[in-house]
Design a protein around this motif. Structure first.
Motif, PDB file in Angstrom:
ATOM      1  N   ALA A 106       0.817  -1.219   0.000  1.00 24.10           N
ATOM      2  CA  ALA A 106       0.000   0.000   0.000  1.00 24.10           C
ATOM      3  C   ALA A 106       0.848   1.265   0.000  1.00 24.10           C
ATOM      4  O   ALA A 106       0.349   2.339  -0.318  1.00 24.10           O
ATOM      5  N   LEU A 107       2.123   1.151   0.358  1.00 25.46           N
ATOM      6  CA  LEU A 107       2.994   2.327   0.378  1.00 25.46           C
ATOM      7  C   LEU A 107       3.451   2.704  -1.027  1.00 25.46           C
ATOM      8  O   LEU A 107       4.057   3.763  -1.217  1.00 25.46           O
ATOM      9  N   GLU A 108       3.148   1.849  -2.001  1.00 23.41           N
ATOM     10  CA  GLU A 108       3.624   2.093  -3.373  1.00 23.41           C
ATOM     11  C   GLU A 108       2.494   2.430  -4.338  1.00 23.41           C
ATOM     12  O   GLU A 108       2.741   2.573  -5.532  1.00 23.41           O
ATOM     13  N   ASP A 109       1.262   2.513  -3.838  1.00 25.61           N
ATOM     14  CA  ASP A 109       0.151   2.860  -4.740  1.00 25.61           C
ATOM     15  C   ASP A 109      -0.921   3.600  -3.947  1.00 25.61           C
ATOM     16  O   ASP A 109      -0.664   4.114  -2.861  1.00 25.61           O
ATOM     17  N   TYR A 110      -2.120   3.659  -4.536  1.00 26.61           N
ATOM     18  CA  TYR A 110      -3.195   4.474  -3.940  1.00 26.61           C
ATOM     19  C   TYR A 110      -4.402   3.634  -3.548  1.00 26.61           C
ATOM     20  O   TYR A 110      -5.518   4.140  -3.509  1.00 26.61           O
ATOM     21  N   ARG A 111      -4.180   2.369  -3.214  1.00 26.41           N
ATOM     22  CA  ARG A 111      -5.295   1.502  -2.809  1.00 26.41           C
ATOM     23  C   ARG A 111      -5.987   2.050  -1.559  1.00 26.41           C
ATOM     24  O   ARG A 111      -7.159   1.762  -1.323  1.00 26.41           O
ATOM     25  N   ASN A 112      -5.250   2.803  -0.727  1.00 27.14           N
ATOM     26  CA  ASN A 112      -5.844   3.346   0.498  1.00 27.14           C
ATOM     27  C   ASN A 112      -6.374   4.769   0.346  1.00 27.14           C
ATOM     28  O   ASN A 112      -6.869   5.348   1.318  1.00 27.14           O
ATOM     29  N   GLU A 113      -6.259   5.327  -0.863  1.00 31.66           N
ATOM     30  CA  GLU A 113      -6.694   6.723  -1.030  1.00 31.66           C
ATOM     31  C   GLU A 113      -8.144   6.950  -0.576  1.00 31.66           C
ATOM     32  O   GLU A 113      -8.431   7.961   0.070  1.00 31.66           O
ATOM     33  N   PRO A 114      -9.091   6.035  -0.885  1.00 41.62           N
ATOM     34  CA  PRO A 114     -10.480   6.293  -0.435  1.00 41.62           C
ATOM     35  C   PRO A 114     -10.619   6.359   1.089  1.00 41.62           C
ATOM     36  O   PRO A 114     -11.571   6.957   1.587  1.00 41.62           O
ATOM     37  N   ASN A 115      -9.695   5.754   1.817  1.00 45.50           N
ATOM     38  CA  ASN A 115      -9.784   5.821   3.281  1.00 45.50           C
ATOM     39  C   ASN A 115      -9.412   7.203   3.810  1.00 45.50           C
ATOM     40  O   ASN A 115      -9.642   7.500   4.992  1.00 45.50           O
ATOM     41  N   CYS A 116      -8.829   8.029   2.947  1.00 43.60           N
ATOM     42  CA  CYS A 116      -8.479   9.400   3.336  1.00 43.60           C
ATOM     43  C   CYS A 116      -9.651  10.350   3.124  1.00 43.60           C
ATOM     44  O   CYS A 116      -9.522  11.561   3.330  1.00 43.60           O
ATOM     45  N   PHE A 117     -10.802   9.828   2.705  1.00 36.45           N
ATOM     46  CA  PHE A 117     -12.000  10.642   2.445  1.00 36.45           C
ATOM     47  C   PHE A 117     -13.184  10.064   3.212  1.00 36.45           C
ATOM     48  O   PHE A 117     -13.195   8.902   3.584  1.00 36.45           O
ATOM     49  N   GLY A 118     -14.187  10.934   3.409  1.00 37.34           N
ATOM     50  CA  GLY A 118     -15.376  10.542   4.165  1.00 37.34           C
ATOM     51  C   GLY A 118     -15.374  11.128   5.568  1.00 37.34           C
ATOM     52  O   GLY A 118     -16.130  10.699   6.428  1.00 37.34           O
ATOM     53  N   TRP A 119     -14.560  12.161   5.757  1.00 40.54           N
ATOM     54  CA  TRP A 119     -14.357  12.753   7.083  1.00 40.54           C
ATOM     55  C   TRP A 119     -14.926  14.169   7.151  1.00 40.54           C
ATOM     56  O   TRP A 119     -15.352  14.722   6.145  1.00 40.54           O
ATOM     57  N   MET A 120     -14.867  14.741   8.336  1.00 40.77           N
ATOM     58  CA  MET A 120     -15.146  16.163   8.520  1.00 40.77           C
ATOM     59  C   MET A 120     -13.803  16.894   8.537  1.00 40.77           C
ATOM     60  O   MET A 120     -12.876  16.468   9.226  1.00 40.77           O
ATOM     61  N   VAL A 121     -13.707  17.996   7.787  1.00 39.23           N
ATOM     62  CA  VAL A 121     -12.445  18.697   7.579  1.00 39.23           C
ATOM     63  C   VAL A 121     -12.505  20.066   8.252  1.00 39.23           C
ATOM     64  O   VAL A 121     -13.317  20.920   7.868  1.00 39.23           O
ATOM     65  N   GLU A 122     -11.637  20.281   9.249  1.00 46.24           N
ATOM     66  CA  GLU A 122     -11.647  21.560   9.979  1.00 46.24           C
ATOM     67  C   GLU A 122     -10.694  22.552   9.310  1.00 46.24           C
ATOM     68  O   GLU A 122      -9.540  22.214   8.990  1.00 46.24           O
ATOM     69  N   ILE A 123     -11.190  23.783   9.129  1.00 40.07           N
ATOM     70  CA  ILE A 123     -10.439  24.849   8.451  1.00 40.07           C
ATOM     71  C   ILE A 123     -10.507  26.112   9.310  1.00 40.07           C
ATOM     72  O   ILE A 123     -11.591  26.500   9.755  1.00 40.07           O
ATOM     73  N   ASP A 124      -9.347  26.745   9.527  1.00 42.70           N
ATOM     74  CA  ASP A 124      -9.327  28.050  10.202  1.00 42.70           C
ATOM     75  C   ASP A 124      -9.340  29.132   9.129  1.00 42.70           C
ATOM     76  O   ASP A 124      -8.317  29.403   8.500  1.00 42.70           O
ATOM     77  N   PRO A 125     -10.484  29.785   8.920  1.00 44.64           N
ATOM     78  CA  PRO A 125     -10.575  30.737   7.802  1.00 44.64           C
ATOM     79  C   PRO A 125      -9.750  31.997   8.022  1.00 44.64           C
ATOM     80  O   PRO A 125      -9.470  32.714   7.063  1.00 44.64           O
ATOM     81  N   PHE A 126      -9.366  32.250   9.268  1.00 44.54           N
ATOM     82  CA  PHE A 126      -8.611  33.476   9.563  1.00 44.54           C
ATOM     83  C   PHE A 126      -7.119  33.310   9.334  1.00 44.54           C
ATOM     84  O   PHE A 126      -6.376  34.285   9.383  1.00 44.54           O
ATOM     85  N   ASP A 127      -6.657  32.060   9.129  1.00 42.62           N
ATOM     86  CA  ASP A 127      -5.227  31.819   8.899  1.00 42.62           C
ATOM     87  C   ASP A 127      -5.042  31.183   7.527  1.00 42.62           C
ATOM     88  O   ASP A 127      -5.203  29.955   7.373  1.00 42.62           O
ATOM     89  N   PRO A 128      -4.711  31.984   6.511  1.00 44.32           N
ATOM     90  CA  PRO A 128      -4.628  31.443   5.147  1.00 44.32           C
ATOM     91  C   PRO A 128      -3.501  30.433   4.963  1.00 44.32           C
ATOM     92  O   PRO A 128      -3.490  29.699   3.978  1.00 44.32           O
ATOM     93  N   ASP A 129      -2.566  30.375   5.906  1.00 44.04           N
ATOM     94  CA  ASP A 129      -1.472  29.395   5.822  1.00 44.04           C
ATOM     95  C   ASP A 129      -1.768  28.108   6.588  1.00 44.04           C
ATOM     96  O   ASP A 129      -0.946  27.192   6.603  1.00 44.04           O
ATOM     97  N   SER A 130      -2.913  28.045   7.241  1.00 43.67           N
ATOM     98  CA  SER A 130      -3.218  26.865   8.059  1.00 43.67           C
ATOM     99  C   SER A 130      -3.491  25.659   7.166  1.00 43.67           C
ATOM    100  O   SER A 130      -3.983  25.791   6.052  1.00 43.67           O
TER     101      SER A 130
END
Ligand code: FEO
Ligand code: CA
Ligand code: CA
Ligand code: CA
Length: 627
Positions: A272-296
Motif C-alpha cells: 500500500a505504500l507504493e500505490d493508492y489503494r488506500n486513497e479512499p480511506n483518506c476521504f469521508g471525514w469532517m475537515v476543519e479549516i481556520d478561515p482566519f489563517d490562510p497558511d493553516s
C-alpha cells in the motif's frame, strides 16, 4: 404574527407562492442581490472569469456548486457575534458540471454529469487542464465580503481570501492518524493526504473555525480489484471510469505526483505504500479549516467517523462541559451520529484537539418516542474481534459499526440544527426511495418516502451528553392531498397548504430567535416534471415556528437549482443563502443546440450558462429577516 409579550415575531411576512420562474422571489418588503458567483476571482474580485474557464483561472476563482456556508464576522472570536457589515464568507463547493466549464464541451450533447473526452490511440483520455479546472472548482472558498456605502455587498481583496481544493494538502488527525488504513504512496506515514471532495453541508465550531463535510466522495474513485469492505460499503466504483474520469487525465505522472492517477485505486505496487489503494480511506471525514489563517493546513478529524457526511452541528459550548455535535449520513437507510468530546470545553484553551478524542454514538429511535445513543467504541458490545480490530477500524468502517450495534436506519439524514434557546435538535430526512411499506417505523413512517420529514429531539434532562432522548416529528413534507404517502402534515396534524407545501428538506438552520429555516433539494430529475413533485415548483426556502408548528414559504429559487446554505449577519438584518446548480435541468440536446435562453440562465440571464451564487436577502425597513 405569533409573538407574545416581548418574544420576537417569528413569521412576520406573507407567504410567497410556488414558482416556476427563472428568477428568485422573496416576500413583499424584501430585496435580493447576487454575490460570490462561481468564477469570480478571489485575488481581484472585480473580475468575473468567462466560461469556459481554465484550470489556472479556476484556482484563483470561487468554486462551483455552492453549498454549506458561514459568515464569520471580521476580527471576530465568536462565530455568531461581531461585525454585521464586514466578514469572511466561507462556503463549500459540492461538485461540478463539466459541460459549463470546458471549451471542448461546446456543441457536444453533454448531460449535467457527463464530461468531454478524446481518443488517444484507442484509450479514452481527458484533457489534464480540464481535470485541473474541475479539481479546483471543488473544495471550499474563503472570501472577505463587505457592505458598501450604497448598501450592496461585494467580495473584496484580502490576504485571507483562499481556495481549498481537491489538491490542497491536509492533515489526518484523531484515532485513524498514522494507521495502516491511510498510508499511501503520497504519505507512507499516514498523517497527510490531498484535497477534500463533494463538500455538502458544513459546521461551525464553538472556537470559530469552519468544518466542511465530505459527502458523496466514494464515486470519485474506481477500482479494478475486489473491494475491501471499507470501499464496498461506501460505493467506491467498479466501472471503467470514476465519476469524472479524473484518473484518465493526460497528465505527466512525474510532474503532478500522481495527483490525477490516484483516483484509480486498483493496487499496482507490492504494498500500500507504493500505490493508492488506500486513497479512499483518506476521504469521508469532517475537515476543519481556520478561515482566519490562510497558511493553516486543513485537518481531517477522524474521531467524528467516516461516512457520507452531510454536515455537522454543534450545541452551544458550555464552560467545563464536553463539546457535543451531530452529523447525518446522507444515503438511503443510513444513520444519525453524535460526538461527545473526551475533554471538557474551556474557552481559553478550546481548539480542534477537542474533536480528536471522545465518543462517537449512533441514534436508535424507538417507536414509543424515546431514543438511545449507542456507543461506537472498539471492545464494547459487538464491536470486537474478529469483526473489528481497533478503534481506527471502527471509525474507517463507521457504517458497519452502526449496523452492528442495531441503530435505526433513517430516510437519508441531511442537515441538523440546534435551537439556541431550547437546546432541541432538528434533522432533515430528505426522502427515501428505498423505504418500503414493510419496513417503516415511527421515525420513518412512510414507504416509499417521496417527500421526507423533519425529526427533532431533546436530550434527557437537557444534558447534551445524555445517552437517551425523546423525539417527535416536526413536519411530514408533502402536498395538500392528505394522502398517507404523499400528503404533508404539520406538527398539529393539519394538512399543509398552498402557503407551505414542500418536498425533500435538506438545508436547515435555526436563527437566534428560533426561526427554523428549511431549504429544499428536489432532484433535478423530478423537479417541475415528475407528477409527484410538479405542484411544488422550483426548490425553495421556508421558515417555521418551532413552538406552534406553523411553516410559511419565504423564498423560491430559479430553474434547475437547489437552495442550500443559510446564515445571517449577527444583527440578523442580512441573510446569505446559496443557489446551487441553476440550469441543471437543461437537457443534453438543449445544451448541444447552443440555444438555452430561458431554460435556466441565472444570474446573468440571456443565453448565458447559469452559475451557482450566493443570494443576499435584506428587509427594506432594515429589520430582522423573517420578522
Ligand atoms: Fe449533498 Fe445530502 O445533499
Ligand atoms: Ca445537501
Ligand atoms: Ca443536491
Ligand atoms: Ca440533498
Amino acid at each position: 404574527g405569533t409573538g407574545t409579550g416581548s418574544a420576537p415575531q417569528l413569521l412576520g411576512f406573507d407567504a410567497v407562492p410556488v414558482s416556476e420562474l427563472d428568477e428568485v422571489v422573496v416576500p413583499s418588503g424584501y430585496s435580493t442581490q447576487v454575490l460570490a458567483e462561481w468564477g469570480r476571482s478571489i485575488s481581484n474580485p472585480t473580475i468575473l472569469y468567462d466560461l469556459p474557464i481554465t484550470g489556472e483561472q479556476q484556482g484563483d476563482a470561487i468554486g462551483s456548486h455552492h453549498d454549506g456556508m458561514h459568515f464569520f464576522p471580521i476580527e471576530g472570536t465568536d462565530p455568531y457575534e461581531g461585525s454585521s457589515e464586514d466578514g469572511l464568507l466561507v462556503m463549500n463547493h459540492e461538485y461540478v458540471e463539466p459541460r459549463y466549464m470546458h471549451a471542448s464541451a461546446i456543441g457536444q450533447s453533454l448531460s449535467r454529469s457527463a464530461y468531454p473526452t478524446y481518443d488517444d490511440e484507442g484509450v479514452v483520455r481527458r484533457v489534464a487542464d480540464e481535470v485541473l479546472a474541475e479539481m479546483n472548482a471543488h473544495g471550499v472558498t474563503v472570501v472577505r465580503v463587505q457592505k458598501q456605502l450604497n448598501g450592496e455587498w461585494a467580495v473584496v481583496a484580502d490576504a485571507r481570501n483562499r481556495r481549498i481544493t481537491a489538491l490542497t494538502p491536509m492533515e489526518i488527525s484523531g484515532p485513524v492518524r498514522g494507521t495502516d488504513f491511510v498510508k499511501t504512496k503520497y504519505d507512507p506515514t499516514g498523517t497527510m493526504t490531498r484535497g477534500t471532495l463533494n463538500n455538502c453541508g458544513h459546521g461551525v465550531t464553538p472556537w470559530n473555525t469552519y468544518v466542511a463535510a465530505e459527502e458523496n466522495w466514494a464515486g470519485y474513485f474506481r477500482t479494478g480489484a475486489e473491494r475491501p469492505r471499507e470501499q464496498a460499503r461506501y460505493g467506491v466504483g467498479t466501472g471503467a471510469f470514476s465519476r469524472y474520469g479524473w484518473e484518465r487525465a493526460d497528465a505527466d505522472p512525474e510532474s503532478n505526483d500522481e495527483a490525477y492517477a490516484r483516483f484509480d485505486v486498483t493496487p499496482t505496487g507490492a504494498s500500500a505504500l507504493e500505490d493508492y489503494r488506500n486513497e479512499p480511506n483518506c476521504f469521508g471525514w469532517m475537515v476543519e479549516i481556520d478561515p482566519f489563517d490562510p497558511d493553516s493546513t486543513p485537518v481531517k478529524r477522524t474521531a467524528l467517523g467516516r461516512f457520507a457526511h452531510e454536515g455537522v452541528v454543534f450545541h452551544p459550548a458550555v464552560e467545563g462541559q464536553p463539546v457535543v455535535c451531530y452529523s447525518g449520513d446522507d444515503s438511503g437507510n443510513q444513520y444519525i451520529y453524535k460526538f461527545v468530546s473526551g475533554q471538557s470545553y474551556f474557552q481559553a484553551t478550546a481548539g480542534g484537539h477537542l474533536l480528536d478524542n471522545g465518543t462517537l454514538y449512533v441514534a436508535k429511535f424507538n417507536d414509543d418516542g424515546t431514543g438511545e445513543w449507542l456507543p461506537l467504541v472498539f471492545g464494547q458490545g459487538p464491536l470486537v474481534a474478529p469483526l473489528f480490530n481497533s478503534q481506527a477500524d471502527v471509525l474507517v468502517n463507521t457504517r458497519l459499526a452502526a449496523d452492528t450495534v442495531g441503530a435505526t436506519k433513517m430516510d437519508r439524514p441531511e442537515w441538523g440544527a440546534v435551537d439556541p434557546n431550547t437546546g432541541e435538535v432538528y434533522f432533515t430526512l430528505t426522502n427515501n426511495s428505498g423505504r418500503t411499506a414493510e419496513n417503516t417505523d415511527a421515525a420513518n413512517p412512510r414507504g416509499p418516502n417521496r417527500h421526507g420529514q423533519i425529526i427533532r429531539w431533546r436530550e434527557d434532562g437537557n444534558n447534551t451528553s445524555a445517552l437517551s432522548f425523546t423525539w417527535d416529528l416536526f413536519v411530514l413534507a408533502g402536498d395538500t392531498s392528505e394522502d398517507a404517502i404523499v400528503g404533508g402534515f404539520d406538527l398539529n396534524g393539519d394538512a399543509l397548504t398552498e402557503d407551505n407545501i414542500f418536498s425533500s428538506p435538506d438545508g436547515l438552520w435555526i436563527d437566534a430567535d428560533s426561526r427554523l429555516w428549511i431549504q429544499t433539494d428536489m432532484s433535478e430529475s423530478v423537479v417541475n416534471t415528475n407528477p409527484t413533485y410538479a405542484m411544488m415548483g422550483n426548490n425553495m426556502m421556508l421558515a417555521g415556528n418551532p413552538f406552534t408548528g406553523e411553516i410559511r414559504r419565504f423564498f423560491t429559487g430559479t430553474l434547475g437549482q437547489e437552495i442550500t446554505g443559510v446564515i445571517t449577519t449577527p444583527d440578523q438584518t442580512t441573510m446569505f443563502i446559496n443557489q446551487q446548480h441553476p440550469g441543471a435541468t437543461i437537457t443534453a440536446a438543449e445544451f448541444a443546440s447552443g440555444d438555452i435562453a430561458g431554460l435556466g440562465n441565472w444570474p446573468l440571464g440571456g443565453n448565458n450558462y447559469a452559475r451557482s451564487a450566493t443570494v443576499v436577502i435584506t428587509k427594506d425597513d432594515g429589520g430582522v429577516i423573517g420578522s
